[in-house]
Scaffold this motif. Structure first.
Motif, mmCIF file in Angstrom:
data_model
loop_
_atom_site.group_PDB
_atom_site.id
_atom_site.type_symbol
_atom_site.label_atom_id
_atom_site.label_comp_id
_atom_site.label_asym_id
_atom_site.label_seq_id
_atom_site.Cartn_x
_atom_site.Cartn_y
_atom_site.Cartn_z
ATOM 1 N N TRP A 42 -6.320 0.137 -4.630
ATOM 2 C CA TRP A 42 -6.141 1.571 -4.843
ATOM 3 C C TRP A 42 -5.627 1.904 -6.248
ATOM 4 N N THR A 43 -5.178 0.891 -6.987
ATOM 5 C CA THR A 43 -4.736 1.169 -8.358
ATOM 6 C C THR A 43 -5.888 1.668 -9.223
ATOM 7 N N ASP A 61 0.830 -1.212 0.000
ATOM 8 C CA ASP A 61 0.000 0.000 0.000
ATOM 9 C C ASP A 61 0.867 1.266 0.000
ATOM 10 N N GLN A 108 -4.004 -4.604 -4.242
ATOM 11 C CA GLN A 108 -3.811 -3.192 -4.562
ATOM 12 C C GLN A 108 -5.074 -2.592 -5.179
ATOM 13 N N GLU A 154 1.697 3.360 -3.329
ATOM 14 C CA GLU A 154 0.621 3.933 -4.136
ATOM 15 C C GLU A 154 1.074 5.203 -4.859
#
Length: 476
Positions: free
Chosen positions: A128-129, A102, A126, A105
């Motif tokens: 958040w990608t 994380d 992931q 990012e």
């Protein structure tokens, strides 16, 4: 970008797997398949993982290209420096490894902006990608390494959104699930509850899955069997997101190739001396480790079966050699079996072994990549699931494909040497063994027929989806 030789559009994919060998390998096989079809792939991982991958890509010549990209992990509390893969760490350190991932990012966003790929293909950790991809108008695709049936069962929205789920609820198939034989055993469901229980202040593993599924343009899965279509349709209807197949993604056998540069000539020469289809290959992958009691029962079951065997036994890298490889076996086991058994510690060239004429069965944990590799050579499976979705896979192999047999266990998940011996004898000899070999041969032919065609179809469907997605956003 157009290919100057074929006149076809070259598509640029950025692939970013979770830091586990069982995830890295399928992403790498997808990269190779895309490059074979003339497309460009940027493959992203950490420096240690990239250094392990690089030798396997040397001397490869494809119409497309694979560029290896690195982003280092930040220093993270609880994580040993240099530990960049789940096989490098004990199970309890998987959480800080996720936290470390994380932590990249921000550099990931910079890299994505710099590369500007046509598509981002990412893994479940992931999540958040996707927001980064949305900002840059890059379509995000979630690549699940799990087979369609397991994926539809374990990641159905009814289970994803219930963080207070009980083992009994998790073991029960979701409403309308198109199979009466594929389901978790209660002991398997209990072990999986940890996926739903996050650490206060941090996202739970199952929530990572949920966010990936909610924000992606499409889900892609490895599949090639006709029976899998019902699971893909079932999940697509439940989720409301397109589900596409990229085919089986089984690796090719390269003569003389060794994935980690080691010389395994002695092992292959030992196989050359064995009778055709007589040897049981025993391996539990890179991250499923047996306890000492389980090793004892497995060893004594192999011994009692009287069958020739090749056992690849692995210990976690983090054990720092503190184990005695001979000490984990029952006393005298290797001496008593030395005329028909070979035990090898560490990595072995699994694809080369499974393709060898002397292999007649594969005693495996049921990881789907290993199962597909075995079936791609027509080798039936003897399945002893250890963790995660492997129990569901075992039931698929035995009940749907009928190309393997699952080892019987107690209600608590324990197994005895008698279970091992009986199941091995059934799989390797007699009428039951003939049926399994016949079904495994059918699976081999299906995999071979579907290996390349799926990628072309996948690209076509993906391009149409992207166009529809773009038009929909313009209307909104």
């Amino acid at each position: 970008m157009m290919d100057s030789h074929t006149g076809k559009k070259k598509v640029h994919f950025l692939l970013f797997p979770w830091l586990a060998q069982g995830h890295i390998n399928p992403f790498l096989e997808l990269s190779k398949a895309l490059a074979i079809h003339g497309h460009k792939v940027s493959f992203l991982s950490t420096p240690v993982n990239i250094s392990r991958i690089r030798p396997s890509l040397q001397l490869q010549d494809w119409p497309g290209q694979i560029d290896l990209m690195e982003l280092p992990l930040p220093p993270t509390e609880g994580l040993t420096p240099g530990a960049e893969c789940t096989a490098d760490i004990p199970t309890e350190m998987a959480f800080p490894l996720k936290v470390a991932l994380d932590g990249i990012e921000k550099p990931f966003r910079s890299l994505l902006r710099q590369l500007s790929p046509d598509y981002l293909v990412h893994d479940f950790v992931q999540y958040w990608t996707q927001s980064a991809a949305a900002e840059m108008q890059v379509p995000a695709i979630y690549f699940s390494i799990f087979p369609p049936a397991s994926f539809a069962y374990a990641l159905h929205p009814s289970k994803l959104r219930n963080q207070d789920i009980t083992a009994e609820e998790l073991a029960a198939p979701p409403f309308g699930f198109p199979s009466s034989v594929i389901r978790f055993r209660l002991h398997e469901a209990r072990d999986l509850l940890v996926m739903y229980r996050g650490i206060p202040g941090h996202i739970a593993p199952i929530s990572r899955f949920a966010k990936c599924l909610e924000g992606c343009m499409a889900v892609i899965l490895k599949s090639c069997f006709e029976y899998e279509e019902k699971y893909m349709s079932y999940f697509e209807d439940a989720l409301g997101v397109p589900v596409l197949s990229v085919g089986p993604l089984t690796p090719a056998v390269l003569p003389g190739a060794s994935g980690n540069g080691s010389d395994h000539s002695d092992l292959l020469e030992w196989l050359d001396r064995q009778r055709e289809a007589s040897v049981v290959f025993v391996s539990f992958g890179s991250e499923a480790f047996l306890s000492e009691d389980q090793i004892h029962e497995l060893a004594l079951g192999l011994e009692a079966s009287g069958l020739p065997f090749l056992w690849s036994i692995r210990f976690p890298r983090y054990s720092d050699g503190g184990h005695d490889p001979l000490g984990v076996f029952p006393e005298g086991f290797q001496i008593r079996t030395q005329d028909r058994g070979l035990v090898v510690e560490g990595w072995v060239p699994q694809v080369q072994i499974l393709s060898h004429r002397s292999i007649g069965g594969f005693l495996s944990h049921g990881g789907w990549s290993s199962a597909m590799e075995s079936l791609s050579f027509g080798i039936p499976l003897i399945v002893l699931p250890i963790q995660l979705d492997q129990g569901l896979n075992a039931r698929q192999i035995a009940a749907e494909l009928k190309a393997g047999i699952e080892i019987e266990r107690g209600e608590d998940g324990s197994f005895l040497r008698e279970n091992i011996c009986t199941t091995l004898t059934m799989a390797m000899a007699g009428e039951e063994g003939e049926k399994l070999r016949s079904k495994a041969a059918e699976a081999r032919d299906i995999i071979a027929a579907n290996k390349q065609s799926h990628i072309h179809d996948f690209i076509q469907k993906l391009e149409q989806l992207a166009e529809d997605h773009k038009n929909k956003k313009q209307v909104m």
